[in-house]
Design an enzyme around this catalytic site. Structure first.
Site, PDB file in Angstrom:
ATOM      1  N   ARG A 139     -11.774   8.017  -5.801  1.00 21.58           N
ATOM      2  CA  ARG A 139     -10.761   6.715  -6.050  1.00 21.58           C
ATOM      3  C   ARG A 139     -10.567   6.332  -7.565  1.00 21.58           C
ATOM      4  O   ARG A 139      -9.567   6.361  -8.155  1.00 21.58           O
ATOM      5  CB  ARG A 139     -11.233   5.491  -5.204  1.00 21.58           C
ATOM      6  CG  ARG A 139     -10.490   4.532  -5.514  1.00 21.58           C
ATOM      7  CD  ARG A 139     -10.812   3.121  -4.793  1.00 21.58           C
ATOM      8  NE  ARG A 139     -10.559   3.392  -3.542  1.00 21.58           N
ATOM      9  CZ  ARG A 139     -10.713   2.173  -2.584  1.00 21.58           C
ATOM     10  NH1 ARG A 139     -10.944   1.164  -2.955  1.00 21.58           N
ATOM     11  NH2 ARG A 139     -10.663   2.622  -1.106  1.00 21.58           N
TER      12      ARG A 139
ATOM     13  N   GLY B 277     -13.121   1.050   4.248  1.00 22.59           N
ATOM     14  CA  GLY B 277     -12.169   1.976   3.734  1.00 22.59           C
ATOM     15  C   GLY B 277     -12.598   3.450   3.475  1.00 22.59           C
ATOM     16  O   GLY B 277     -14.078   3.605   3.206  1.00 22.59           O
TER      17      GLY B 277
ATOM     18  N   GLN C 163     -17.422   9.876   5.654  1.00 21.99           N
ATOM     19  CA  GLN C 163     -17.573   8.526   4.984  1.00 21.99           C
ATOM     20  C   GLN C 163     -17.471   7.535   6.277  1.00 21.99           C
ATOM     21  O   GLN C 163     -18.358   6.569   6.194  1.00 21.99           O
ATOM     22  CB  GLN C 163     -16.545   8.193   4.101  1.00 21.99           C
ATOM     23  CG  GLN C 163     -16.776   9.079   2.832  1.00 21.99           C
ATOM     24  CD  GLN C 163     -15.629   8.694   1.702  1.00 21.99           C
ATOM     25  OE1 GLN C 163     -14.809   7.904   1.907  1.00 21.99           O
ATOM     26  NE2 GLN C 163     -15.875   9.250   0.487  1.00 21.99           N
TER      27      GLN C 163
ATOM     28  N   TYR D 180       0.917  -0.960   0.020  1.00 25.47           N
ATOM     29  CA  TYR D 180       0.135  -0.085  -0.071  1.00 25.47           C
ATOM     30  C   TYR D 180       0.852   1.103   0.035  1.00 25.47           C
ATOM     31  O   TYR D 180       1.670   1.514   0.910  1.00 25.47           O
ATOM     32  CB  TYR D 180      -0.805   0.117   1.250  1.00 25.47           C
ATOM     33  CG  TYR D 180      -2.061  -0.970   1.313  1.00 25.47           C
ATOM     34  CD1 TYR D 180      -1.989  -2.012   0.179  1.00 25.47           C
ATOM     35  CD2 TYR D 180      -2.779  -1.369   2.408  1.00 25.47           C
ATOM     36  CE1 TYR D 180      -3.251  -3.099   0.068  1.00 25.47           C
ATOM     37  CE2 TYR D 180      -3.677  -2.298   2.407  1.00 25.47           C
ATOM     38  CZ  TYR D 180      -4.064  -2.989   1.204  1.00 25.47           C
ATOM     39  OH  TYR D 180      -4.697  -4.234   1.347  1.00 25.47           O
TER      40      TYR D 180
END
Ligand code: NDP
Length: 324
Positions: A231, A290, A296, A54
């Protein structure tokens, strides 16, 4: 928070956990990472997911620094890493895969980046067809014996490879994998529900499932195109965006519109509906959330309070809408 055992093992994880793929470094800096980790921790989350690959190790650095700054008791949370892809754009042959060399060195590097003495969970991020399974099982066993790892597992391994790992562990008195990390959401179900069925029964494996929102598609945010700050617009993630422009991608967008109708009726957001649906599966030990924004994460953590609304008749409607 509700806590579930990791399969038949003794570790109890919150049913909601928090991970950093794509987000940490690319969208989330140290300050926001700490805010997200604190929000999650205060809601009872006790597992933070990471991987060597990541942001090429930067995600682990950010998480490690944020956890250090926050000062949570080390025994009150779990942190993971995963080895396979390496942590650079062009890894040399020894810098990736599941050889004894790489899984050992990747573990040491993750410990340094995360600033911890041990990884609670350590995953083989994909199967490695060029390393014998017994070499990897033995290396993982050794890391556990050395106190560097507590539980080891796999991610997106075919069921037969996981069975082989268990058989080798049993024959040689080595520690078997405790958990698998597969994708699971309303659009991707077969592996968790069918292929892995015997792993829960025969080996008591747990699952830490990823992309409960199918990379945000199940939030409904793509109904009117792709928001600039999402994203799907990030450089390097064109492959995700391209998927939305396939027949299956368009079908999914239509399905999300129908799911949104059900969510509205139930008084929850479509993200909460999608996450709550994952929680209905008892073989899911934890759903890894995520988020690129605090709001969020707050919304997604709220899914747990909504889960009781997903009675069998509602689940049947949801599944019909997702597959239509
Ligand atoms: P999701 O499918 O839930 O996607 C999360 C993304 O969806 C967010 O970053 C955000 O993207 C968007 N989103 C989330 N909540 C909302 C909301 N309420 N409203 C609108 N948009 C929202 O999960 P991930 O794909 O991030 O996977 C979760 C974790 O699983 C990862 O962090 C990682 O730890 C793990 N993982 C493991 C893999 C493996 O191979 N083992 C592979 C992938 C993930 P945006 O920035 O667009 O707003």
């Amino acid at each position: 928070m509700e806590y579930r055992r990791l399969g038949n093992f003794g570790l109890k994880l919150g049913v909601l956990s928090f991970g950093s793929w794509v987000t940490f470094k690319n969208q989330v800096d140290l300050k926001l990472a700490a805010q997200c980790l604190k929000l999650a921790y205060d809601a009872g989350v006790n597992f933070f997911d990471n991987a060597e690959t990541y942001a090429n190790g930067h995600s682990e650095r950010i998480m490690g620094q944020a956890l250090k700054n926050l000062g949570f008791d080390r025994d009150s949370y779990c942190v993971s890493s995963k080895a396979f892809f390496g942590c650079r754009d062009h890894p040399r042959p020894t810098q990736r895969g599941l050889s004894r060399k790489h899984v050992t060195e990747a573990c040491h590097q993750a410990l340094a980046r995360l600033q911890v003495d041990y990884l609670d969970l350590y995953f083989c991020h994909r199967p490695d067809t060029e390393t014998p399974v017994e070499e990897t099982v033995h290396a993982m066993h050794d890391l556990i014996q050395q106190g560097k790892v507590l539980y080891w597992g796999t991610s997106e391994w075919p069921a037969e490879a996981i069975v082989a790992a268990h058989q080798i562990a049993r024959e040689r008195n080595l520690i078997p994998p405790s958990m698998e990390q597969p994708q699971y959401n309303l659009f991707t179900r077969a592996r968790v529900e069918q292929e892995y069925a015997r792993l829960y029964l025969d080996y008591g494996m747990g699952t830490t499932i990823w992309s409960p929102l199918a990379s945000g598609v199940l939030s409904g945010k793509y109904a009117n195109g792709i928001p600039q700050d999402s994203r799907l617009n990030l450089p390097g993630y064109e492959w995700l965006r391209d998927r939305l422009h396939t027949d299956e991608g368009r079908r999914r967008l239509g399905a999300v519109e129908n799911l949104a109708v059900i969510a509205r009726e139930l008084g929850m957001s479509v993200s909460q509906l999608a996450i709550a649906w994952c929680l209905k599966n008892p073989n899911v030990s934890t759903v890894i959330l995520g988020a690129s924004r605090l709001e969020q994460l707050r919304e997604d953590l709220g899914a747990l309070a909504q889960a009781s609304k997903l009675q069998p008749d509602v689940v049947a409607r949801i599944e019909a809408a997702a597959s239509a």
